[in-house]
Design a protein around this motif. Structure first.
Motif, PDB file in Angstrom:
ATOM      1  N   ILE A  80       0.903  -1.171   0.000  1.00 34.74           N
ATOM      2  CA  ILE A  80       0.000   0.000   0.000  1.00 34.74           C
ATOM      3  C   ILE A  80       0.930   1.206   0.000  1.00 34.74           C
ATOM      4  CG2 ILE A  80      -1.863   1.180   1.239  1.00 34.74           C
ATOM      5  CD1 ILE A  80      -2.156  -1.596   2.766  1.00 34.74           C
ATOM      6  N   ASP A  81       1.182   1.698  -1.165  1.00 32.19           N
ATOM      7  CA  ASP A  81       2.284   2.656  -1.274  1.00 32.19           C
ATOM      8  C   ASP A  81       1.830   4.109  -1.399  1.00 32.19           C
ATOM      9  OD1 ASP A  81       1.180   1.854  -3.636  1.00 32.19           O
ATOM     10  OD2 ASP A  81       3.017   1.887  -4.791  1.00 32.19           O
ATOM     11  N   ARG A  82       2.779   4.966  -1.180  1.00 27.47           N
ATOM     12  CA  ARG A  82       2.612   6.408  -1.342  1.00 27.47           C
ATOM     13  C   ARG A  82       3.690   6.879  -2.308  1.00 27.47           C
ATOM     14  NH1 ARG A  82      -1.475   5.333   1.151  1.00 27.47           N
ATOM     15  NH2 ARG A  82      -2.116   6.235   3.132  1.00 27.47           N
ATOM     16  N   PRO A  83       3.474   8.048  -2.924  1.00 30.17           N
ATOM     17  CA  PRO A  83       4.549   8.551  -3.783  1.00 30.17           C
ATOM     18  C   PRO A  83       5.765   8.931  -2.937  1.00 30.17           C
ATOM     19  CG  PRO A  83       2.623  10.028  -3.765  1.00 30.17           C
ATOM     20  CD  PRO A  83       2.324   8.935  -2.824  1.00 30.17           C
ATOM     21  N   LYS A  84       6.895   9.002  -3.580  1.00 24.37           N
ATOM     22  CA  LYS A  84       8.097   9.466  -2.884  1.00 24.37           C
ATOM     23  C   LYS A  84       8.095  10.993  -2.925  1.00 24.37           C
ATOM     24  CE  LYS A  84      12.191   8.189  -4.437  1.00 24.37           C
ATOM     25  NZ  LYS A  84      12.974   7.422  -5.207  1.00 24.37           N
ATOM     26  N   VAL A  85       8.445  11.610  -1.789  1.00 24.78           N
ATOM     27  CA  VAL A  85       8.457  13.074  -1.788  1.00 24.78           C
ATOM     28  C   VAL A  85       9.842  13.557  -2.181  1.00 24.78           C
ATOM     29  CG1 VAL A  85       8.035  15.144  -0.433  1.00 24.78           C
ATOM     30  CG2 VAL A  85       6.773  13.049   0.034  1.00 24.78           C
ATOM     31  N   ILE A  86       9.909  14.287  -3.258  1.00 23.93           N
ATOM     32  CA  ILE A  86      11.211  14.791  -3.706  1.00 23.93           C
ATOM     33  C   ILE A  86      11.466  16.135  -3.023  1.00 23.93           C
ATOM     34  CG2 ILE A  86      12.647  15.316  -5.727  1.00 23.93           C
ATOM     35  CD1 ILE A  86      11.474  12.596  -6.184  1.00 23.93           C
ATOM     36  N   THR A  87      10.489  17.037  -3.085  1.00 24.79           N
ATOM     37  CA  THR A  87      10.617  18.300  -2.348  1.00 24.79           C
ATOM     38  C   THR A  87       9.250  18.721  -1.817  1.00 24.79           C
ATOM     39  OG1 THR A  87      10.219  19.602  -4.345  1.00 24.79           O
ATOM     40  CG2 THR A  87      12.516  19.251  -3.764  1.00 24.79           C
ATOM     41  N   GLU A  88       9.310  19.495  -0.743  1.00 24.11           N
ATOM     42  CA  GLU A  88       8.087  20.118  -0.208  1.00 24.11           C
ATOM     43  C   GLU A  88       8.406  21.583  -0.003  1.00 24.11           C
ATOM     44  OE1 GLU A  88       5.576  18.554   3.277  1.00 24.11           O
ATOM     45  OE2 GLU A  88       6.477  20.373   4.093  1.00 24.11           O
ATOM     46  N   GLN A  89       7.583  22.459  -0.564  1.00 21.35           N
ATOM     47  CA  GLN A  89       7.819  23.887  -0.393  1.00 21.35           C
ATOM     48  C   GLN A  89       6.579  24.523   0.210  1.00 21.35           C
ATOM     49  OE1 GLN A  89       8.995  24.079  -4.693  1.00 21.35           O
ATOM     50  NE2 GLN A  89      10.004  25.927  -3.974  1.00 21.35           N
ATOM     51  N   LYS A  90       6.809  25.374   1.244  1.00 21.82           N
ATOM     52  CA  LYS A  90       5.669  26.058   1.865  1.00 21.82           C
ATOM     53  C   LYS A  90       5.719  27.529   1.512  1.00 21.82           C
ATOM     54  CE  LYS A  90       4.201  23.275   5.686  1.00 21.82           C
ATOM     55  NZ  LYS A  90       4.779  22.635   6.839  1.00 21.82           N
ATOM     56  N   SER A  91       4.607  28.054   1.030  1.00 23.57           N
ATOM     57  CA  SER A  91       4.546  29.469   0.704  1.00 23.57           C
ATOM     58  C   SER A  91       4.240  30.257   1.974  1.00 23.57           C
ATOM     59  CB  SER A  91       3.432  29.693  -0.312  1.00 23.57           C
ATOM     60  OG  SER A  91       3.067  31.051  -0.350  1.00 23.57           O
ATOM     61  N   GLU A  92       4.562  31.543   1.955  1.00 24.09           N
ATOM     62  CA  GLU A  92       4.243  32.372   3.127  1.00 24.09           C
ATOM     63  C   GLU A  92       2.721  32.467   3.333  1.00 24.09           C
ATOM     64  OE1 GLU A  92       5.258  36.430   0.596  1.00 24.09           O
ATOM     65  OE2 GLU A  92       6.770  35.434   1.831  1.00 24.09           O
ATOM     66  N   ASP A  93       1.917  32.188   2.296  1.00 25.29           N
ATOM     67  CA  ASP A  93       0.461  32.255   2.472  1.00 25.29           C
ATOM     68  C   ASP A  93      -0.148  30.896   2.870  1.00 25.29           C
ATOM     69  OD1 ASP A  93       0.198  30.704   0.172  1.00 25.29           O
ATOM     70  OD2 ASP A  93      -0.395  32.358  -1.116  1.00 25.29           O
ATOM     71  N   GLY A  94       0.701  29.916   3.203  1.00 21.89           N
ATOM     72  CA  GLY A  94       0.189  28.627   3.681  1.00 21.89           C
ATOM     73  C   GLY A  94       0.065  27.569   2.595  1.00 21.89           C
TER      74      GLY A  94
END
Ligand code: SAH
Ligand code: SF4
Length: 374
Positions: A80-94
């Protein structure tokens, strides 16, 4: 450019490197068939489905009501898999943007856009897009392939993991993820079967249980699949209109040569369930000096007469090499006033996640950028 149905573009294999098949994306009848194939009672399928979609479990050993030998069997052959996270970016607006890696290394982007009243997840349907709308960054990336149902669902399930939306994550007030929009990379109606399979599980009350009223599919106007989508899925429809006449629309959206406005709006008029309560959304990107004059607004008011709809005015998100600029805000407001005077709702979409290039039309995987620069 070829404009054809892309069912020939294969989706990624459902098996991981150890040869185990992904159970994500399998519908209930498929899961039941699998149980029977394995010599197991069909009712186990519902139990497993429940663990996967309602509880978000990724390990068979956590599925307490399954016998031990079944769990062992599942561990051997399935995942039961999930994608691999390569990058996560958070904007200042959430706003959060993820670059997600699929099992064959292809990458897609997904964006979560929170507002005080709702949380919208923008999901991709293809790696890249074959259509070459002139203003769209995604359109500069050649299509590599369709996403399979499992890869579309995995995006939503991964977002639920991050946002802690599964029951075992504990009580919380309200829910962050309330809406899904198929507005990420790709043209969802050129990958209709896979998108439909994924959305059926999203909407199923024993699946992810997200109501069709909270799901919107955006299309550049693939006419044959529009009515089918309405009849079979009944999700909300958004149409990327962007021009009020065929000449201009064909210039900026080549798909208009195949499905001109008369056919497109004919399909919209036939879209099942449309009413004042459930309107079609027309998306209109504001391109400076191209499609943003009062006469364009008047022409559009004429064109859409009699359709229960609203028109979302989208400030163009500029990108290098597009050759376009965003219309000045006063122009967008004047354009909105013409439409409002003609009786339309024409809200101006507030750009989100600009600092992380998460806004519409800017979704393009890092892999492609890197390949280009090297
Ligand atoms: N392929 C589908 C869904 C993905 S695009 C479609 O075209 O509808 C999601 C929305 O972003 C579409 O309305 C698209 O026209 C719009 N869009 C694309 N590029 C944009 C840009 N640079 N600025 C603003 N909106 C853009
Ligand atoms: Fe593809 Fe939609 Fe971008 Fe057009 S606007 S290139 S259809 S993703």
């Amino acid at each position: 450019m070829s404009i054809s149905s892309h069912s020939d573009k294969f989706a990624a294999p459902r098996r991981d490197s150890a040869g185990r098949a992904s159970l994500v994306g399998m519908d209930l009848p498929q899961m039941q068939a699998l149980m029977v194939e394995e010599g197991l009672p069909a009712f186990r399928a519902k139990q497993i489905w429940n663990w996967i979609y309602q509880r978000g479990k990724t390990k068979f050993d956590d599925m307490a009501n399954l016998p031990k030998d079944l769990r062992a069997k599942l561990n051997e052959g399935y995942v039961i898999d999930r994608p691999k996270v390569i990058t996560e970016q958070k904007s200042e607006d959430g706003t959060i943007k993820w670059l997600l890696g699929m099992s064959d290394g292809q990458q897609v982007e997904m964006v979560f856009i929170p507002t005080p009243t709702r949380g919208t997840l923008c999901v991709s349907s293809q790696v890249g897009c074959t259509l070459t709308c002139k203003f769209c960054h995604t359109g500069t990336q050649p299509l590599v392939r369709n996403l399979g149902p499992h890869e579309i669902l995995q995006q939503v399930m991964y977002a639920k993991d991050v946002l802690k939306e599964w029951p075992s994550d504990g009580e919380k007030e309200g829910r962050d993820l309330t809406n899904i929009v198929m507005m990420g990379m790709g043209e969802p109606l050129y990958n209709y079967d896979n998108v439909a399979a994924a959305l059926r599980i999203c909407m199923h009350q024993d699946g992810l249980g997200i109501s069709k009223r909270h799901i919107t599919l955006s299309t550049s106007g693939v006419v044959p699949q529009i009515v089918q989508c309405g009849e079979e899925l009944g999700v909300n429809l958004a149409i990327s209109l962007h021009a009020p006449n065929d000449d201009l629309r064909s210039q900026i959206m080549p798909i208009n040569n195949k499905y001109p406005l008369r056919e497109l709006l004919g399909a919209c008029r036939k879209y099942p369930g449309v009413s004042q309560m459930r309107r079609i959304t027309f998306e209109y990107v504001m391109l400076d000096g191209i499609n943003d004059q009062d006469e364009h607004a008047r022409e559009m008011a004429q064109l859409l007469r009699g359709l229960d709809c609203k028109i979302n005015l989208i400030p163009f998100n500029a990108w290098e090499g597009s050759g376009y600029q965003c219309s000045p805000m006063e122009r967008i407001e004047a354009f909105a006033r013409v439409l409002e005077k003609a009786g339309y709702d024409a809200p101006i979409r507030r750009p989100r996640g600009r600092d992380i290039l998460a806004a519409c039309g800017q979704l393009k995987s890092e892999s492609q950028r890197q390949k280009r620069s090297s």
